[in-house]
Motif scaffolding. Structure first.
Motif, short mmCIF file in Angstrom:
data_model
loop_
_atom_site.label_atom_id
_atom_site.label_comp_id
_atom_site.label_asym_id
_atom_site.label_seq_id
_atom_site.Cartn_x
_atom_site.Cartn_y
_atom_site.Cartn_z
N CYS A 1 4.41 0.22 -11.94
CA CYS A 1 2.98 -0.03 -11.70
C CYS A 1 2.16 0.58 -12.84
O CYS A 1 0.94 0.55 -12.82
CB CYS A 1 2.56 0.54 -10.34
SG CYS A 1 1.13 -0.32 -9.61
N HIS B 1 1.59 3.70 -13.76
CA HIS B 1 0.72 4.85 -13.49
C HIS B 1 0.80 5.89 -14.60
O HIS B 1 -0.10 6.73 -14.73
CB HIS B 1 1.04 5.45 -12.11
CG HIS B 1 0.66 4.55 -10.98
ND1 HIS B 1 0.71 4.93 -9.66
CD2 HIS B 1 0.19 3.26 -10.97
CE1 HIS B 1 0.32 3.92 -8.88
NE2 HIS B 1 0.01 2.90 -9.65
N GLU C 1 -0.39 7.20 -4.68
CA GLU C 1 -1.18 5.99 -4.43
C GLU C 1 -0.35 4.91 -3.74
O GLU C 1 -0.86 4.13 -2.96
CB GLU C 1 -1.76 5.45 -5.75
CG GLU C 1 -2.70 4.26 -5.58
CD GLU C 1 -1.99 2.93 -5.40
OE1 GLU C 1 -2.53 2.06 -4.68
OE2 GLU C 1 -0.90 2.74 -5.95
N GLU C 2 0.96 4.89 -4.05
CA GLU C 2 1.83 3.82 -3.54
C GLU C 2 2.17 4.01 -2.07
O GLU C 2 3.34 4.15 -1.70
CB GLU C 2 3.11 3.72 -4.39
CG GLU C 2 2.88 3.37 -5.85
CD GLU C 2 2.49 1.92 -6.10
OE1 GLU C 2 2.41 1.15 -5.13
OE2 GLU C 2 2.25 1.57 -7.27
N HIS D 1 4.77 -4.34 -10.37
CA HIS D 1 5.91 -3.93 -9.53
C HIS D 1 7.15 -4.75 -9.90
O HIS D 1 7.97 -5.06 -9.03
CB HIS D 1 5.61 -4.08 -8.03
CG HIS D 1 4.64 -3.05 -7.51
ND1 HIS D 1 4.51 -2.74 -6.18
CD2 HIS D 1 3.75 -2.26 -8.16
CE1 HIS D 1 3.58 -1.81 -6.02
NE2 HIS D 1 3.10 -1.51 -7.21
#
Ligand SMILES: [Zn+2]
Ligand SMILES: [Zn+2]
Length: 388
Positions: A93, A95, A129-130, A340
């Motif tokens: 993702c 991050h 966050e996920e 993802h």
């Protein structure tokens, strides 16, 4: 004022190698939500080395941090970082880019501290966050109470000033029936799996009646113990998403009704567990977005083709429901790369990701500078927030 912004841009360029190395380091050591010990430490150390006062474990969250620099009474502007990875996939993702562009923006502002207008800059590290809802915990812990405006970026396959995020509520359904031999005594059993499957059928019908921007998706997490036993237990998890909070709860109630009806029909008991960490939809704030858009051009970012149907969710939505907050998307992967995915994982450390990191750091630093320089814009952003 132009000269301070020039100095900000130059500061990010000077830091680019260091930021890219940090981005690679985080990417090479993926850590799941609430386990981001190394990333939290590295980012905090980086900010300390650039002159920030850094606190870790804020709001009782061990892997959250807050770096602050202060130049006097004035607005408080927050730049948010994420650094959790995905199970089995790592930083698919991107991050690592969110985190390093955030601390990079902070470091560039620290480099021009002597020329900054009065106020406070906070770089806030927000874990998990996920799905873990780190920002929800930080909101509940009061971290955003004294923050006037917040911003962060998210990596994507294109640059977009604003991308809607759906609110999301998660629910578990546990069905309990009665076991019996599936061939010798099936009529003695009560089939928990029947209720589970009937829930999916009812939800499939419900989809025709819902608005196209909503999403319902689920999996069966327990479908029984053995094929020769009428399933005594069955379980499913559903995620329900909608662009407005009211619509999300209305749709949620209909999904629960599907499970209740199915349980009734099959004669099984149903336990409904609405999981914590409801993610709220992202609101948009034109004042902050306009400033970001102007600075984005200076940093060399160009907006891509909108893709209004690629809708996800994030806990930045919750932040945007309590203070003015934005999350522009920044290109860090080739056009058409799904997030993802293993392709996005690879892209997140390529030269395009470095370019996105650098441009995002410049844009966020310049936008923060604009808000400190003109507190009336902060007031206007708050008025817009109040009218949302
Ligand atoms: Zn993600
Ligand atoms: Zn993400």
């Amino acid at each position: 004022m132009g000269t301070v912004k020039d100095a900000i841009v130059q500061a990010v360029d000077r830091l680019a190698d260091e930021l890219d190395a940090l981005s690679h380091r985080i990417h090479d050591h993926p850590e799941l939500g609430y386990e981001e010990v190394e990333a939290c430490g590295w980012l905090g150390d980086f900010l300390s080395s650039k002159g920030f006062a850094v606190e870790t474990g804020i709001a009782g969250v061990a892997t959250a941090f807050r770096g602050t620099i202060e130049t006097g009474p004035g607005p408080t502007i927050a730049i948010l970082c994420e650094y959790d990875a995905l199970p089995g996939l790592g930083h698919a993702c991107g991050h690592n880019v969110i985190a390093t562009s955030g601390v990079g923006a902070g470091a560039a502002l620290a480099a021009v501290k002597g020329q900054l207008p009065k106020g406070r800059i906070q770089v806030i590290g927000t874990p998990a966050e996920e799905g873990g809802g780190g920002k929800v915990k930080l909101i509940d812990g009061g971290v955003f109470e004294k923050v006037d405006c917040a911003m962060m970026i998210h990596g994507f396959d294109r640059t977009l000033l604003h991308q809607d995020l759906l609110g999301i509520v998660r629910v578990n359904f546990d069905y309990t029936g009665k076991a019996s031999h599936a061939s010798a005594d099936p009529w003695e059993g009560v089939n928990a799996l029947d209720a589970c499957i009937q829930t999916f059928n009812a939800v499939s019908m419900l989809r025709q009646q819902m608005r196209p921007e909503c999403r319902i998706h689920g999996i069966i997490t327990n479908g029984g113990a053995a094929a020769n036993i009428i399933p005594e237990h069955a379980s499913a998890t559903f995620l329900v998403r909608a662009p407005k909070i009211d619509a999300m709860w209305a749709l949620y109630r209909r999904v629960v009704a599907c499970a209740e009806g199915a349980a009734r029909a099959a004669g099984v008991e149903l336990k409904v567990t609405q999981r914590e960490n409801v993610y709220e939809p992202l609101t948009s704030n034109p004042v902050l977005l306009d400033l970001f858009a102007a600075n984005m051009k200076t940093a060399g970012l160009t907006e891509g083709e909108p893709i209004p149907d690629r809708l996800g969710s994030s806990d930045i939505g919750n932040v945007s429901q309590v203070i003015p907050a934005i999350q522009p998307m920044v290109a860090i992967a080739p056009l058409g790369t799904a997030i993802h995915s293993r392709d996005f994982l690879e892209a997140a450390v390529k030269p395009l990701a470095r370019a996105g990191l650098v441009a995002a750091a410049k844009t966020m630093a310049m936008t923060t500078f604009d808000l400190l320089a003109e507190p009336a814009l902060v007031d206007k952003a708050k008025q817009e927030f109040a009218r949302r």
